[in-house]
Write an enzyme that holds these catalytic residues in place. Structure first.
Site, PDB file in Angstrom:
ATOM      1  N   ASN A 189       0.815  -1.220   0.000  1.00  0.00           N
ATOM      2  CA  ASN A 189       0.000   0.000   0.000  1.00  0.00           C
ATOM      3  C   ASN A 189       0.846   1.268   0.000  1.00  0.00           C
ATOM      4  O   ASN A 189       0.426   2.306   0.499  1.00  0.00           O
ATOM      5  CB  ASN A 189      -0.979  -0.035   1.184  1.00  0.00           C
ATOM      6  CG  ASN A 189      -0.281  -0.271   2.504  1.00  0.00           C
ATOM      7  OD1 ASN A 189       0.956  -0.222   2.568  1.00  0.00           O
ATOM      8  ND2 ASN A 189      -1.034  -0.508   3.561  1.00  0.00           N
TER       9      ASN A 189
ATOM     10  N   HIS B 174       3.859   4.284   4.574  1.00  0.00           N
ATOM     11  CA  HIS B 174       3.584   4.119   6.000  1.00  0.00           C
ATOM     12  C   HIS B 174       3.428   5.507   6.603  1.00  0.00           C
ATOM     13  O   HIS B 174       4.136   6.428   6.199  1.00  0.00           O
ATOM     14  CB  HIS B 174       4.760   3.404   6.679  1.00  0.00           C
ATOM     15  CG  HIS B 174       4.733   3.523   8.178  1.00  0.00           C
ATOM     16  ND1 HIS B 174       4.020   2.657   8.968  1.00  0.00           N
ATOM     17  CD2 HIS B 174       5.300   4.428   9.025  1.00  0.00           C
ATOM     18  CE1 HIS B 174       4.156   3.020  10.245  1.00  0.00           C
ATOM     19  NE2 HIS B 174       4.928   4.088  10.295  1.00  0.00           N
TER      20      HIS B 174
END
Ligand code: GDP
Ligand code: MG
Length: 159
Positions: free
Chosen positions: A123, A126
């Site tokens: 994804n 962070h």
């Protein structure tokens, strides 16, 4: 009120050539970059950074992912920066991250799909989850002499 928070461009973001694109999203919001470096994470450091995930099923895949190439570590400063940066980043699961967020604009996988593949959800980025995590992560990743103090032009207009 003025906070610092840690952002990492994860190996997928670096390999996809998105470093500049992703960092610019924080800059254009008026947030200040006060620390920046490229780092190859090793398994020991992964266990420190993700200490509260070590016992979870997805940790093995997460360690493999975060050590699979260099990351770009960024310390971002601004008003309520922890919360604001999380909003720019979007939900952990790209499938559910709203369009306009980083995870919602550059990925679409679901956590279920990643679990099935026995991989961490890729994804892109962070961001520290809360104020306590932000303090711990900024000091884990950056020494004091790697953090910089200066004025950006935005301060005259937005701060
Ligand atoms: P974040 O704070 O939004 O990054 O999410 P977490 O701190 O909960 O998890 C850390 C990272 O582990 C996430 O960004 C994902 O890369 C991965 N991850 C989290 N939850 C899951 C999951 O349920 N399955 C898989 N495969 N990966 C996950
Ligand atoms: Mg987290």
């Amino acid at each position: 009120m003025i906070e610092q928070t840690l952002v990492l461009i994860k190996p997928d973001g670096v390999k996809r050539g998105l470093i500049g694109e992703l960092i610019s999203r924080f800059e254009r919001r008026g947030l200040k970059i006060v620390g920046l470096k490229m780092v190859q994470v090793d398994p020991d450091f992964s266990k420190k950074h993700y200490s509260n995930h070590i016992k979870k099923d997805f940790y093995k895949g997460l360690e493999k992912f975060i050590t699979s190439g260099p990351v770009v570590a960024v310390v971002i400063e601004g008003i309520d920066a922890v919360e604001v940066v999380r909003k720019i980043v979007g939900d952990t699961s790209p499938k559910f991250a709203p369009v306009g967020t980083i995870r919602g604009d550059f990925a679409h996988i679901s956590l279920e799909y990643s679990d099935k593949k026995k991989k961490a959800a890729e994804n892109l980025i962070h961001a520290s989850g809360n104020k306590k995590e932000a303090k711990q992560e900024v000091s884990l990743w950056f020494s004091l002499d790697e953090l910089h103090s200066y004025k950006i032009s935005y301060e005259e207009h937005v701060m």
